[in-house]
Design a protein around this motif. Structure first.
Motif, PDB file in Angstrom:
ATOM      1  N   GLY A 127      64.542  11.564  32.514  1.00 16.70           N
ATOM      2  CA  GLY A 127      64.192  12.241  33.751  1.00 16.70           C
ATOM      3  C   GLY A 127      62.683  12.292  33.914  1.00 16.70           C
ATOM      4  O   GLY A 127      61.916  11.999  32.991  1.00 16.70           O
ATOM      5  N   GLY A 128      62.250  12.654  35.105  1.00 14.47           N
ATOM      6  CA  GLY A 128      60.822  12.735  35.403  1.00 14.47           C
ATOM      7  C   GLY A 128      60.078  13.687  34.485  1.00 14.47           C
ATOM      8  O   GLY A 128      58.986  13.393  34.003  1.00 14.47           O
ATOM      9  N   VAL A 139      56.967  12.817  31.992  1.00 16.12           N
ATOM     10  CA  VAL A 139      55.693  13.533  32.081  1.00 16.12           C
ATOM     11  C   VAL A 139      55.341  14.150  30.730  1.00 16.12           C
ATOM     12  O   VAL A 139      54.181  14.092  30.293  1.00 16.12           O
ATOM     13  CB  VAL A 139      55.733  14.604  33.193  1.00 16.12           C
ATOM     14  N   ALA A 140      56.315  14.716  30.042  1.00 13.72           N
ATOM     15  CA  ALA A 140      56.060  15.307  28.720  1.00 13.72           C
ATOM     16  C   ALA A 140      55.564  14.243  27.747  1.00 13.72           C
ATOM     17  O   ALA A 140      54.631  14.488  26.967  1.00 13.72           O
ATOM     18  CB  ALA A 140      57.328  15.977  28.183  1.00 13.72           C
ATOM     19  N   PHE A 158      51.934  13.449  28.564  1.00 14.45           N
ATOM     20  CA  PHE A 158      51.016  14.477  28.065  1.00 14.45           C
ATOM     21  C   PHE A 158      50.823  14.372  26.559  1.00 14.45           C
ATOM     22  O   PHE A 158      49.711  14.531  26.055  1.00 14.45           O
ATOM     23  CB  PHE A 158      51.500  15.879  28.452  1.00 14.45           C
ATOM     24  N   ARG A 159      51.914  14.112  25.824  1.00 15.61           N
ATOM     25  CA  ARG A 159      51.792  13.966  24.366  1.00 15.61           C
ATOM     26  C   ARG A 159      50.926  12.758  24.013  1.00 15.61           C
ATOM     27  O   ARG A 159      50.073  12.835  23.125  1.00 15.61           O
ATOM     28  CB  ARG A 159      53.170  13.846  23.725  1.00 15.61           C
ATOM     29  N   LEU A 160      51.143  11.650  24.716  1.00 13.38           N
ATOM     30  CA  LEU A 160      50.328  10.458  24.461  1.00 13.38           C
ATOM     31  C   LEU A 160      48.860  10.714  24.795  1.00 13.38           C
ATOM     32  O   LEU A 160      47.963  10.284  24.066  1.00 13.38           O
ATOM     33  CB  LEU A 160      50.856   9.263  25.247  1.00 13.38           C
ATOM     34  N   SER A 161      48.612  11.420  25.885  1.00 10.31           N
ATOM     35  CA  SER A 161      47.243  11.751  26.261  1.00 10.31           C
ATOM     36  C   SER A 161      46.570  12.596  25.181  1.00 10.31           C
ATOM     37  O   SER A 161      45.412  12.358  24.805  1.00 10.31           O
ATOM     38  CB  SER A 161      47.240  12.496  27.591  1.00 10.31           C
ATOM     39  N   ALA A 162      47.291  13.575  24.660  1.00 11.24           N
ATOM     40  CA  ALA A 162      46.744  14.427  23.593  1.00 11.24           C
ATOM     41  C   ALA A 162      46.472  13.611  22.331  1.00 11.24           C
ATOM     42  O   ALA A 162      45.442  13.812  21.658  1.00 11.24           O
ATOM     43  CB  ALA A 162      47.698  15.575  23.286  1.00 11.24           C
TER      44      ALA A 162
END
Length: 87
Positions: free
Chosen positions: A26-27, A31-32, A35-39
C-alpha cells in the motif's frame, strides 16, 4: 533523469521480484520504506563526514551535512553567520 534499467548489482529476476513486491504494498507502506531508506542514507553520509573530520563538533557535522544536501548557496543564505565546513 529517471532511472529505468536494472541496477548493476541486481539480476533481472531479482529486480522483477522487488518491483512486484513494491507494487503489492500500500501507499503508506511504500512511504514508510522511503523514510527508512532516507534515514539510512543520511546516517551513511553523516558517518562519512565524521570519519573524514573526527575533530568536528556535532554542530560542524550538521552544517557539513546541510552543505552536502542543500548546497553552498542555500546554506550560506539560511545560515549567513556560520562558516561553511567541508563535508
Amino acid at each position: 533523469m529517471a532511472f529505468t534499467g536494472v541496477p548493476l548489482d541486481t539480476t533481472t529476476a531479482a529486480d522483477h521480484v522487488q518491483l512486484e513486491t513494491y507494487r503489492r504494498l500500500g501507499g503508506a507502506e511504500r512511504v514508510a520504506i522511503a523514510f527508512r531508506l532516507s534515514a539510512l542514507v543520511r546516517g551513511v553520509a553523516v558517518a562519512g563526514i565524521r570519519q573524514r573530520h573526527p575533530a568536528y563538533t556535532e554542530a560542524d557535522v550538521e552544517m557539513a551535512h546541510r552543505r552536502l544536501v542543500l548546497g553552498d548557496d542555500l546554506v550560506g543564505r539560511v545560515w549567513p553567520d556560520r562558516e561553511l565546513v567541508d563535508p
